[in-house]
Enzyme design. Structure first.
Site: not given
Ligand code: BG6
Length: 498
Positions: A20, A224, A243, A248, A347, A352
Site C-alpha cells: 500500500l 472488477e 471487503d 465503499h 471480482k 472494471k
Molecule cells: C479495496 C478492496 O478496498 O478496494 C479491494 O479491498 C478492491 O478488494 C479495491 O480491489 C477496489 O478499489 P478501486 O479503487 O480499485 O476501485
C-alpha cells in the site's frame, strides 16, 4: 472542507515497506509535492521491520513513484521530497524499540520544525493495529493534546465483523479521541464520489427530483476484472460483503440517500450519513431472496486461463466465501419509501467499472396518434471510474418528418476538462492525506457509520450461515451469476451496464 492547509507535521507510516505504501502513499506524496501542496516543514518516516538505509528506501520509493504516480517524475521535485523522507527500522510489535522511534522523531521534528505534530498511519496488516496503538500509548507517543497533535489513520478493513470492529474501536478510543481518528475509506477520496454531494446539493436541476416522487430506482455497481490476487487469507475472512459492501458501497449509498446536512462540515455530513445508514432496512429471512451471493469459477480472461476462487492460494478448496454480491435494499424513511437501491460488486467480472445510475420514473405519457415509440427512462449516471463522467439521458424528438422520441445523452467528462490542470484528477490518497494533515475528517468514516454498516452485513452473514442466502457460481468475464439479473427482472428492471 475546502482550505488546503499545509500544516507542519511528521507522517509516520507503519508498514513503510508494504504494498500500500509503495503503490499508493508514496506516489500520492510525490503528487502532492508536485502540486506544491506540502509544507517544507513536513517529513515522512517510513517504519518497517527490515534492515534498510535511508538511501535504499529512497531508491525503492523513487521506483514506486516512477511506476505509479500520475505525474511523470521530475528529479528536482523528487529531490525536494526525498530529503524529507526517512526510513526507521523497528519491530513495531515490540514495545522496546518505541523509545528509539520517539527519539528519532524528535530529531526530525527539530530539523524540520514540525512543531511536534504527528500523523501515525497504520498501513500494516490489520492484526497489528491494536498492538501498535497500545505501544504508542505505553510509550507516551499518543497523548491527545491539542497542540502538538497526534492523529491516527487506520486503513481498511476496520474489523472483520461487528465484534472485531467494536473491539478495535474500543482500543483506539482508549488512546485517541474521535477527532484524532481517521478511518480510511479510499472511495470517499475519489473525485466523482465527492461529486455526489456537489451534484445533489448545488443544483436546483436535480435537488427537487431527489426522492421517491421522481426516482424509480438507484443502482450502485463496483465491478472488477481482477481476482483476489494474493489476498486469499484476508479475503476468506471478509468476502465481498466485508471487503466492499460494508464500506465503499454503503458509503456511496449514504451519500446518495442522506438528507441535506445543516452545514458542510464533517460532523453535520456524517450525522446525516449515519441517519441514512440507520434507515437501511435490514435483510430478514423473508427478504433473503433480495441477496445474491456468487463465487467465480475457473475460466478465461482476455485469452488467459485464470483459476477459480477455490483454487486461489490460501483459500479453502471448499470455501463458501462470496466474491460477488448483489442486493436490493430499501430505506425506511419518507424520502425513499418504495425506491429500491440495488448494489452490486464482484471480482472477475466483465469490466472494471464503478458507477451509479439514478433511474427516473417515466413521465406521464401523452397518448396521441402522432406520438409513437416507447419512452426510455431518464437517467442520471455518475461514472466514478475508470472514466470520471456524469451524464444525463433524456428523451427528445427524433429528427425527421415523423414525430418520434429517442433517448439522447448529455455528458460532462471530468477528465476531458477544458483546463489542462484540471484534467488530471487527484488520486483519492492525495486528498485523504491532505485532509488528515488539515484535520478535516469529512471524508473519513466515523465510528457510528462503521458500526451501522457492519450490523447490516452481519444480518446477511447470519442468513448465509443458515443457508437462506445460497451461493451461486459464475464464469469469469461475465456480470456475475444469472441470479443477479433475475433479482432486477423480478421487479421489471435490469442492470444498466453502461
Ligand atoms: C479495496 C478492496 O478496498 O478496494 C479491494 O479491498 C478492491 O478488494 C479495491 O480491489 C477496489 O478499489 P478501486 O479503487 O480499485 O476501485
Amino acid at each position: 472542507m475546502n482550505a488546503v492547509n499545509v500544516a507542519p507535521c511528521i507522517l509516520v507510516v507503519f508498514g513503510g515497506t508494504g504494498d500500500l505504501t509503495h503503490r499508493k502513499l508514496i506516489p500520492a506524496l510525490y503528487n502532492l509535492e508536485h502540486q506544491n501542496l506540502l509544507s517544507s516543514r513536513f517529513a515522512v518516516v517510513a517504519v518497517g521491520r527490515r534492515d534498510k538505509t535511508d538511501e535504499e528506501y529512497r531508491n525503492e520509493a523513487y521506483n514506486s513513484v516512477k511506476k505509479y504516480s500520475r505525474f511523470e517524475i521530475n528529479d528536482d521535485i523528487w529531490n525536494n521530497l526525498c530529503k524529507r523522507l526517512f526510513y526507521k527500522k523497528l519491530d513495531f510489535l515490540n514495545i522496546e524499540g518505541y523509545a528509539g522511534l520517539n527519539a528519532f522523531l524528535s530529531v526530525i521534528d527539530n530539523e524540520f520544525q514540525t512543531e511536534g505534530n504527528r500523523v501515525y498511519y497504520l498501513a500494516t496488516r490489520p492484526e497489528n493495529f491494536e498492538i501498535i496503538i497500545e505501544n504508542l500509548h505505553i510509550s507516551k507517543m499518543a497523548v491527545n493534546t491539542q497542540k502538538p497533535w497526534q492523529r491516527i489513520v487506520i486503513e481498511k478493513p476496520f474489523g472483520n465483523n461487528l465484534a472485531s470492529a467494536r473491539q478495535l474501536n474500543k482500543k483506539i478510543s482508549e488512546v485517541f479521541s474521535e477527532r484524532n481518528i481517521y478511518r480510511i475509506d479510499h472511495y470517499l477520496g475519489k473525485e466523482m464520489v465527492q461529486s455526489i454531494m456537489g451534484v445533489r446539493f448545488f443544483n436546483t436541476l436535480f435537488e427537487p427530483l431527489w426522492s421517491n416522487k421522481y426516482i424509480d430506482n438507484i443502482q450502485i455497481s463496483s465491478c472488477e476484472t481482477i481476482g483476489i490476487e494474493n489476498r486469499g487469507e484476508y479475503y476468506e475472512k471478509t468476502g465481498a460483503l466485508g471487503d466492499m459492501v460494508q464500506n465503499h458501497m454503503l458509503q456511496m449509498l449514504a451519500l446518495l440517500a442522506m438528507e441535506p446536512p445543516e452545514d458542510f462540515n464533517a460532523e453535520a455530513i456524517r450525522d446525516e450519513k449515519v441517519k441514512a445508514l440507520s434507515s437501511v432496512k435490514e435483510v430478514t429471512p423473508c427478504s433473503a431472496e433480495s441477496v445474491v451471493l456468487g463465487q467465480y469459477l475457473e475460466g478465461e480472461v482476455e485469452g488467459r486461463k485464470v483459476p477459480g476462487y477455490r483454487q486461489e492460494r490460501k483459500v479453502s478448496p471448499e470455501s463458501e466465501t462470496e466474491t460477488f454480491a448483489a442486493l436490493k435494499t430499501e430505506l425506511d424513511n419518507p424520502r425513499w419509501k418504495g425506491v429500491p437501491f440495488y448494489i452490486r460488486t464482484g471480482k472477475r467480472l466483465a469490466a472494471k467499472t464503478t458507477d451509479i445510475v439514478i433511474q427516473l420514473k417515466p413521465s406521464a405519457n401523452i397518448s396521441s396518434s402522432v406520438y409513437s415509440g416507447t419512452q426510455e427512462p431518464n437517467l442520471l449516471v455518475i461514472k466514478i471510474q475508470p472514466k470520471e463522467e456524469l451524464f444525463i439521458q433524456f428523451n427528445t424528438k427524433k429528427p425527421g418528418i415523423q414525430w418520434k422520441v429517442c433517448p439522447v445523452k448529455m455528458t460532462y467528462c471530468q477528465k476531458c476538462k477544458v483546463c489542462e490542470a484540471e484534467a488530471n484528477s487527484p488520486e483519492a490518497y492525495e486528498k485523504l492525506i491532505i485532509d488528515v494533515i488539515n484535520g478535516d475528517s469529512t471524508l473519513f468514516t466515523r465510528w457510528d457509520e462503521v458500526e451501522k454498516s457492519w450490523a447490516f452485513i452481519e444480518k446477511i452473514k447470519v442468513l448465509k450461515e443458515k443457508g437462506k442466502c445460497r451461493l451461486s457460481y459464475y464464469k469469469p468475464g461475465t456480470w456475475g451469476p444469472e441470479e443477479s439479473d433475475r433479482l432486477l427482472e423480478r421487479d421489471g428492471r435490469h442492470w444498466w451496464n453502461l
